[in-house]
Design a protein around this motif. Structure first.
Motif, PDB file in Angstrom:
ATOM      1  N   LEU A 202      17.668   3.931   0.722  1.00 24.22           N
ATOM      2  CA  LEU A 202      17.707   3.630   2.152  1.00 24.22           C
ATOM      3  C   LEU A 202      16.721   4.494   2.933  1.00 24.22           C
ATOM      4  CD1 LEU A 202      21.570   3.253   2.711  1.00 24.22           C
ATOM      5  CD2 LEU A 202      19.847   1.428   2.682  1.00 24.22           C
ATOM      6  N   VAL A 203      16.636   5.772   2.580  1.00 28.03           N
ATOM      7  CA  VAL A 203      15.698   6.661   3.267  1.00 28.03           C
ATOM      8  C   VAL A 203      14.266   6.221   3.013  1.00 28.03           C
ATOM      9  CG1 VAL A 203      14.770   9.005   3.356  1.00 28.03           C
ATOM     10  CG2 VAL A 203      17.247   8.653   3.293  1.00 28.03           C
ATOM     11  N   ASN A 204      13.945   5.886   1.774  1.00 29.15           N
ATOM     12  CA  ASN A 204      12.580   5.487   1.444  1.00 29.15           C
ATOM     13  C   ASN A 204      12.181   4.175   2.099  1.00 29.15           C
ATOM     14  OD1 ASN A 204      10.821   7.005  -0.741  1.00 29.15           O
ATOM     15  ND2 ASN A 204      12.966   7.423  -1.207  1.00 29.15           N
ATOM     16  N   VAL A 205      13.133   3.280   2.254  1.00 30.09           N
ATOM     17  CA  VAL A 205      12.849   2.005   2.917  1.00 30.09           C
ATOM     18  C   VAL A 205      12.691   2.201   4.423  1.00 30.09           C
ATOM     19  CG1 VAL A 205      13.808  -0.261   3.467  1.00 30.09           C
ATOM     20  CG2 VAL A 205      13.949   0.602   1.136  1.00 30.09           C
ATOM     21  N   SER A 206      13.428   3.178   4.975  1.00 29.08           N
ATOM     22  CA  SER A 206      13.456   3.364   6.429  1.00 29.08           C
ATOM     23  C   SER A 206      12.418   4.352   6.945  1.00 29.08           C
ATOM     24  CB  SER A 206      14.852   3.858   6.861  1.00 29.08           C
ATOM     25  OG  SER A 206      15.870   3.016   6.378  1.00 29.08           O
TER      26      SER A 206
ATOM     27  N   THR B   9      17.215  -4.455  -8.267  1.00 27.92           N
ATOM     28  CA  THR B   9      17.059  -4.003  -6.875  1.00 27.92           C
ATOM     29  C   THR B   9      15.672  -3.411  -6.629  1.00 27.92           C
ATOM     30  OG1 THR B   9      18.126  -1.919  -7.525  1.00 27.92           O
ATOM     31  CG2 THR B   9      19.511  -3.592  -6.485  1.00 27.92           C
ATOM     32  N   THR B  10      15.166  -2.611  -7.565  1.00 30.48           N
ATOM     33  CA  THR B  10      13.834  -2.028  -7.379  1.00 30.48           C
ATOM     34  C   THR B  10      12.757  -3.105  -7.385  1.00 30.48           C
ATOM     35  OG1 THR B  10      13.727  -1.581  -9.769  1.00 30.48           O
ATOM     36  CG2 THR B  10      14.408   0.225  -8.326  1.00 30.48           C
ATOM     37  N   THR B  11      12.951  -4.127  -8.214  1.00 21.57           N
ATOM     38  CA  THR B  11      11.997  -5.238  -8.248  1.00 21.57           C
ATOM     39  C   THR B  11      12.112  -6.085  -6.989  1.00 21.57           C
ATOM     40  OG1 THR B  11      12.138  -5.305 -10.663  1.00 21.57           O
ATOM     41  CG2 THR B  11      11.185  -7.222  -9.570  1.00 21.57           C
ATOM     42  N   GLY B  12      13.352  -6.300  -6.546  1.00 22.01           N
ATOM     43  CA  GLY B  12      13.580  -7.170  -5.396  1.00 22.01           C
ATOM     44  C   GLY B  12      13.026  -6.636  -4.097  1.00 22.01           C
ATOM     45  N   VAL B  13      13.078  -5.323  -3.907  1.00 21.02           N
ATOM     46  CA  VAL B  13      12.581  -4.727  -2.656  1.00 21.02           C
ATOM     47  C   VAL B  13      11.203  -4.102  -2.834  1.00 21.02           C
ATOM     48  CG1 VAL B  13      14.918  -4.296  -1.826  1.00 21.02           C
ATOM     49  CG2 VAL B  13      13.702  -2.497  -3.084  1.00 21.02           C
ATOM     50  N   ASP B  14      10.590  -4.318  -4.002  1.00 17.82           N
ATOM     51  CA  ASP B  14       9.252  -3.773  -4.303  1.00 17.82           C
ATOM     52  C   ASP B  14       9.246  -2.260  -4.140  1.00 17.82           C
ATOM     53  OD1 ASP B  14       6.678  -4.124  -5.198  1.00 17.82           O
ATOM     54  OD2 ASP B  14       5.807  -4.382  -3.204  1.00 17.82           O
ATOM     55  N   TYR B  15      10.278  -1.612  -4.724  1.00 15.93           N
ATOM     56  CA  TYR B  15      10.452  -0.161  -4.620  1.00 15.93           C
ATOM     57  C   TYR B  15       9.512   0.547  -5.591  1.00 15.93           C
ATOM     58  CZ  TYR B  15      13.104   4.185  -3.940  1.00 15.93           C
ATOM     59  OH  TYR B  15      13.495   5.461  -3.631  1.00 15.93           O
ATOM     60  N   GLN B  16       9.026   1.736  -5.187  1.00 16.38           N
ATOM     61  CA  GLN B  16       8.086   2.451  -6.045  1.00 16.38           C
ATOM     62  C   GLN B  16       8.729   2.906  -7.355  1.00 16.38           C
ATOM     63  OE1 GLN B  16       9.030   3.613  -3.033  1.00 16.38           O
ATOM     64  NE2 GLN B  16       9.784   5.712  -3.198  1.00 16.38           N
TER      65      GLN B  16
ATOM     66  N   LEU C 190       0.819  -1.211   0.000  1.00  7.89           N
ATOM     67  CA  LEU C 190       0.000   0.000   0.000  1.00  7.89           C
ATOM     68  C   LEU C 190       0.851   1.258   0.000  1.00  7.89           C
ATOM     69  CD1 LEU C 190      -2.771   1.323   0.101  1.00  7.89           C
ATOM     70  CD2 LEU C 190      -2.706   1.112   2.606  1.00  7.89           C
ATOM     71  N   ASN C 191       1.942   1.263   0.779  1.00 12.22           N
ATOM     72  CA  ASN C 191       2.805   2.440   0.845  1.00 12.22           C
ATOM     73  C   ASN C 191       3.440   2.731  -0.509  1.00 12.22           C
ATOM     74  OD1 ASN C 191       4.060   4.555   2.461  1.00 12.22           O
ATOM     75  ND2 ASN C 191       5.973   3.425   2.180  1.00 12.22           N
ATOM     76  N   LYS C 192       3.815   1.663  -1.226  1.00 14.25           N
ATOM     77  CA  LYS C 192       4.379   1.818  -2.558  1.00 14.25           C
ATOM     78  C   LYS C 192       3.349   2.441  -3.495  1.00 14.25           C
ATOM     79  CE  LYS C 192       5.931  -0.790  -6.589  1.00 14.25           C
ATOM     80  NZ  LYS C 192       6.130  -2.126  -7.180  1.00 14.25           N
ATOM     81  N   GLN C 193       2.118   1.966  -3.429  1.00  9.31           N
ATOM     82  CA  GLN C 193       1.053   2.507  -4.281  1.00  9.31           C
ATOM     83  C   GLN C 193       0.820   3.989  -3.993  1.00  9.31           C
ATOM     84  OE1 GLN C 193      -2.526   0.120  -4.133  1.00  9.31           O
ATOM     85  NE2 GLN C 193      -1.371  -1.792  -4.128  1.00  9.31           N
ATOM     86  N   LEU C 194       0.826   4.360  -2.717  1.00  7.11           N
ATOM     87  CA  LEU C 194       0.609   5.759  -2.351  1.00  7.11           C
ATOM     88  C   LEU C 194       1.737   6.651  -2.871  1.00  7.11           C
ATOM     89  CD1 LEU C 194      -0.642   5.355   1.340  1.00  7.11           C
ATOM     90  CD2 LEU C 194      -1.999   6.041  -0.650  1.00  7.11           C
ATOM     91  N   LYS C 195       2.978   6.155  -2.793  1.00  2.00           N
ATOM     92  CA  LYS C 195       4.114   6.942  -3.268  1.00  2.00           C
ATOM     93  C   LYS C 195       4.084   7.089  -4.789  1.00  2.00           C
ATOM     94  CE  LYS C 195       7.354   6.163   0.530  1.00  2.00           C
ATOM     95  NZ  LYS C 195       8.697   5.682   0.926  1.00  2.00           N
ATOM     96  N   GLU C 196       3.650   6.042  -5.488  1.00  2.00           N
ATOM     97  CA  GLU C 196       3.541   6.127  -6.944  1.00  2.00           C
ATOM     98  C   GLU C 196       2.440   7.105  -7.346  1.00  2.00           C
ATOM     99  OE1 GLU C 196       3.015   2.119  -8.234  1.00  2.00           O
ATOM    100  OE2 GLU C 196       5.152   1.616  -8.101  1.00  2.00           O
ATOM    101  N   GLN C 197       1.328   7.090  -6.611  1.00  6.71           N
ATOM    102  CA  GLN C 197       0.247   8.032  -6.896  1.00  6.71           C
ATOM    103  C   GLN C 197       0.676   9.470  -6.603  1.00  6.71           C
ATOM    104  OE1 GLN C 197      -3.117   6.717  -4.579  1.00  6.71           O
ATOM    105  NE2 GLN C 197      -3.234   4.735  -5.614  1.00  6.71           N
ATOM    106  N   PHE C 198       1.564   9.615  -5.605  1.00 10.16           N
ATOM    107  CA  PHE C 198       2.022  10.936  -5.188  1.00 10.16           C
ATOM    108  C   PHE C 198       2.809  11.638  -6.297  1.00 10.16           C
ATOM    109  CE2 PHE C 198       4.937  13.573  -2.396  1.00 10.16           C
ATOM    110  CZ  PHE C 198       3.954  14.472  -2.018  1.00 10.16           C
TER     111      PHE C 198
END
Length: 461
Positions: free
Chosen positions: A418-422, A218-225, A6-14
């Protein structure tokens, strides 16, 4: 398949469905960058410390080097507050005050240096007399990019400064285009190198392709936005730079014909867009094939390649036409030509944007190419003003980043991840956001500064 994060979806929408800012606002925001840098140079008494970073043979020399180290660190800190902090503030919480901020910075600068204005620039040093201006331009482009890639995830970063969805302009829309122009300005072709062999092309391109795949994994592996509408499902910034390099090496066009080829490619690509390609690229529908999944990144390559070729031609004409015979008169002429070409490109941008097709970073169309070129020349021209004032040509922080440009960008990407993950960046308060961005940019500056002092220069090819 949609992500369950959900957090990833919100950041992508942002960062989706944004329309950008005005031409004037972006012009002023970018003008703040060389102005604050020139203000620092006006205060600066920094001298090169390369000798302090070399090996010392005597104990007393080691003590001297230690003292110089702390003096150097203090210089880096002062540079940071003069150059990076204004960017950080005016790109975020003070964005609405950009016009007033630029005026005040200009007022302070001219009050310090106006009485010492000289009609002719300082004596030339051959072709190297233009190098500090180009270095400052490339470094500050990197500063802006490193700052924005993290700041955009916080609410204090105005949405008008974030990347546009389809048409429009913003500060972040300049990112990849500015990288392409910066590479073109210092390229071998611009410096009249007649050919690029396959060995050189492979050495230049393979690290970018590798970095592209590393980012993808890396973006795929950690489900990064990742905003798919920017480049596509798998494509990214590094693949675009690699693609431009591959196309340039395949054609291997003589430097003096780069502008002609670039113009032909750009006109043909824009005609294709107007004949229906733009509707395909802007459609949310995607097929199962690799081209359809990455249509934005693949087709925009034509625009970025044309941007690179035209950038090479302009660089040859503006900066390398005189070879090593640079004089005060030729530097004066270069300064005038840079601003005249920038003005002409601005006029062309306004005409194309109104009568052919609006600026679109997503497609890298004709209006985008002329807009990016005009703003990048504006930055170079802004730094060239320093030749008319008794200021230091380049600061310690600029020298440090200039020696490790790609390394600084990779480190910034690592810190951003790192900031976005943390941290939940969307929920962070304004104070927390500005503190995080301050610590991020300060840490990045200190690491790159210390690496430069120690003589560490990371080369990937």
């Amino acid at each position: 398949m949609a992500s369950l994060n959900l957090n990833k979806q919100l950041k992508e929408q942002f960062v989706s469905n944004l329309t950008g800012s005005s031409f004037t606002k972006i012009f002023v925001l970018l003008a703040i960058v060389p102005t604050s840098t020139l203000l620092r140079q006006a205060f600066n008494s920094y001298r090169s410390i390369d000798e302090a970073s070399s090996k010392k043979k005597e104990n007393d020399e080691l003590v001297l080097a230690s003292k110089k180290f702390w003096a150097y660190i203090a210089t880096i800190v002062v540079d940071f507050f003069f150059i990076v902090v204004p960017m950080l503030l005016f790109f975020t919480i003070l964005s609405d005050w950009a016009y007033l901020g630029w005026f005040l910075l200009l007022l302070v600068f001219f009050s310090l240096t106006g009485k010492r204005f000289v009609i002719s620039p300082k004596p030339g040093e051959g072709a190297d007399s233009l190098r500090p201006f180009i270095s400052s331009y490339r470094v500050c482009t990197m500063f802006m990019t490193c700052l924005c890639i993290l700041a955009v995830d916080f609410r204090i970063f105005p949405r008008e400064n974030a990347k546009t969805e389809t048409y429009g302009t913003s500060v972040m829309d300049l990112g990849v285009g500015s990288f392409v122009v910066a590479n073109a300005i210092v390229s071998r072709q611009a410096r009249n190198a007649l050919s690029i062999n396959w060995k050189t092309a492979l050495k230049t391109t393979s690290p970018l392709i590798l970095l592209g795949f590393v980012r993808l994994l890396t973006t795929t592996g950690v489900d990064y936005q990742v905003h798919v509408g920017e480049y596509g499902v798998h494509w990214n910034f590094f693949f675009t730079l690699a693609g431009v390099s591959v196309l340039t090496s395949i054609t291997n066009v003589p430097p003096k014909y780069c502008g002609i080829l670039g113009s032909l490619v750009l006109i043909g690509y824009q005609s294709w867009l107007n004949c229906g390609l733009n509707a395909y690229l802007l459609s949310n529908e995607r097929g199962t094939d690799i081209i359809s999944k990455n249509k934005e990144g693949i087709f925009s390559l034509f625009g970025y390649w044309a941007l690179y070729l035209v950038g090479v031609q302009l660089s040859r004409y503006l900066f390398f036409q005189n070879g090593s015979h640079s004089t005060r008169r030729s530097n004066n002429m270069t300064f005038v030509k840079v601003w005249l070409v920038a003005l002409l490109l601005w006029i062309l941008t306004l005409l194309v944007d109104r009568h052919i097709e609006r600026v679109s970073r997503r497609m890298c169309n004709l209006a985008y190419v002329t807009w990016v070129l005009s703003l990048n020349l504006q930055l170079v021209g802004g730094f060239m003003i320093s030749q008319y004032f008794p200021v230091c040509r380049i600061t310690a922080l600029e020298e440090a980043f200039n020696s490790n440009l790609l390394a600084s960008f990779l480190l910034a990407n690592l810190f951003t991840g790192l900031v976005n993950v943390s941290v939940d960046t969307l929920s962070a308060s304004s104070i927390s956001s500005i503190l995080i961005l301050f610590m991020y940019s300060f840490t990045l500056s200190m690491i790159i500064g210390i690496a430069h002092f120690c003589g560490i220069r990371l080369k990937f090819w």
